[in-house]
Design an enzyme around this catalytic site. Structure first.
Site: not given
Length: 444
Positions: A98, A152, A173, A203, A253
């Site tokens: 990440r 995700n 989500c 998102h 987002y």
């Protein structure tokens, strides 16, 4: 499993810091969701965390006095066999991957984010093959199980499962349930008295209606997000005039698309100070596991709420409960489009309200689709579909097309240079892309 025996649930990525929240949900709702076996599965590198979280889960169940057996294992197939529900909360490459997803794009002047843009694409490339591998186990060992995916980028992973497997899958989500809770607190109204219409993708959604006790509160909410005079709006807050004219509440987002320069500046600034999101999450996780390890602790600690996924397991337990009992209530889920957004393919995964029946979610028709949102939805979905196919095939040309057509990527040159660096940095997690190099070595 026969109804009188209770349910078997497998959690892939059971060593996650979110697991205690899930266990709390199973305990609270045991009457309507009679879980008998909970299998927490993780991989070898995650064993330490699995044992810490698993021990806490056992203490929580013991305190509740409920007949739930908890099994900790690295044997995924054993956990999946005969399961009623399989939930996935995995992070391929863990937080180090990440951190790379968030930092490499910044070198190219592009948003570095876990699920949006190039970072999200690399997460999808690493994750989709692993999830499809889990699906093959489900097809063989628990063909009637529901797969609830929280991993995700949830929309892309869900779509990959819809298109490339026969598993019954739903993506989830925590953002929609978070919004309902916010509205519920603001108007002091029960969540089931609130109707919010979500339009778009995971998102990437717009909220086009907010009805509380049958009254339209959208304008009220739009005015509230301003919360300050239009003259001195900070660059990273929504511009009130823009919101009024959009007449919809954009998800957080969407700031990456609507205020790209301000969001990029903020990311660069925090990266300079060594504070990218992955590092922050790492610290929060370490503190959580320290707390979880306390043998006196037998409940979900407050500190878990600092993680970005608050309410995620509440959403999971709600969904399992509704599927198990066929409650026909409304939840916001990631499902196949099937004509709901007429400008997207049938098998595209979209995030919309659904009635949850015993046989699965039925997406509800939308009453308001902001015409100006259609272009961005279509454009991001085009990128997503190319990226999903790239993940499955390991086809570099598809990956180039996906990245070059992402609205946040400024040029083909940047797309290719960035892709090269990101593929190389993720080499050990991308066998589909690098298989040719290892061809010829004996099978393990």
């Amino acid at each position: 499993m026969a109804a009188n025996q209770g349910l078997k649930i497998a959690v892939i990525g059971g060593g996650s810091s979110y697991t205690p929240e899930l266990v709390e949900g199973f305990i609270l709702h045991h009457k309507e969701l009679p879980v008998r076996e909970l299998w927490l599965v993780d991989i070898e590198p995650g064993l330490r965390k699995l044992n810490i979280v698993g021990s806490l889960a056992k203490r929580m169940v013991e305190k509740s006095g409920l007949p739930i057996e908890i099994h900790l294992t690295t044997d995924r197939r054993k956990a999946i066999e005969g399961a009623d529900f399989v939930s996935t909360q995995i992070r391929v490459g863990m937080l180090d991957a990440r951190a790379r997803d968030e930092s490499i794009p910044l070198k190219y002047g592009v948003i570095g984010q876990e699920t949006t843009g190039p970072g999200g694409m690399l997460k999808a490339l690493r994750t989709i093959p692993v999830i499809l591998d889990i699906c093959r186990d489900i097809e063989e060992l628990a063909p009637n199980a529901w797969l609830l995916n929280f991993t995700n980028p949830a929309g892309m992973v869900t779509e990959a499962v819809l298109r490339y497997s026969n598993v019954k899958s739903i993506g989830l989500c925590n953002a929609p349930i978070g919004l309902i809770k916010q509205v519920s607190a603001k108007y002091n109204a029960a969540p089931d008295r609130i109707y919010a219409e979500f339009v778009g993708l995971n998102h990437l959604h717009w909220i086009t209606r907010i009805d509380v006790e049958g009254e339209d509160k959208l304008d009220d909410m739009l005015a509230d997000t301003a919360g300050y005079s239009a003259k001195n709006v900070p660059a990273r807050e929504w511009n009130p005039e823009f919101l009024q004219s959009l007449h919809a509440l954009p998800s957080y987002y969407l700031k990456y698309f609507y205020m790209t320069d301000a969001m990029l500046a903020e990311q660069l600034e925090s990266f300079k100070q060594g504070g990218n999101r992955a590092e922050v999450v790492k610290r929060v996780e370490e503190e959580l596991f320290e707390i979880y390890g306390n043998p006196e602790l037998s409940e979900k600690p407050k500190q878990l709420e600092q993680r970005g996924g608050a309410f995620y397991s509440e959403a999971a337990v709600n969904l399992m409960r509704s599927l198990h009992n066929g409650t026909n209530d409304i939840q916001t889920l990631n499902v196949a489009n099937r004509g709901i957004l007429d400008f997207l393919p049938e098998d595209a995964s979209i995030e919309v309200n659904c009635v949850v029946t015993k046989t699965g979610p039925l997406p509800l028709p939308l009453t308001k689709i902001p015409p100006m949102a259609k272009g961005l939805i279509h454009s991001v979905k085009t990128y997503e579909q190319l990226a999903i196919d790239a993940a499955v095939t390991g086809d570099r040309s598809l990956a180039i097309q996906a990245l070059a057509h992402h609205p946040l990527v400024p040029s083909v040159e940047v797309a290719i240079a960035m892709l090269d660096e990101m593929l190389e940095a993720n080499k050990e997690y991308l066998p589909n892309f690098f298989a040719k190099e290892t061809a010829g070595t004996p099978a393990q």
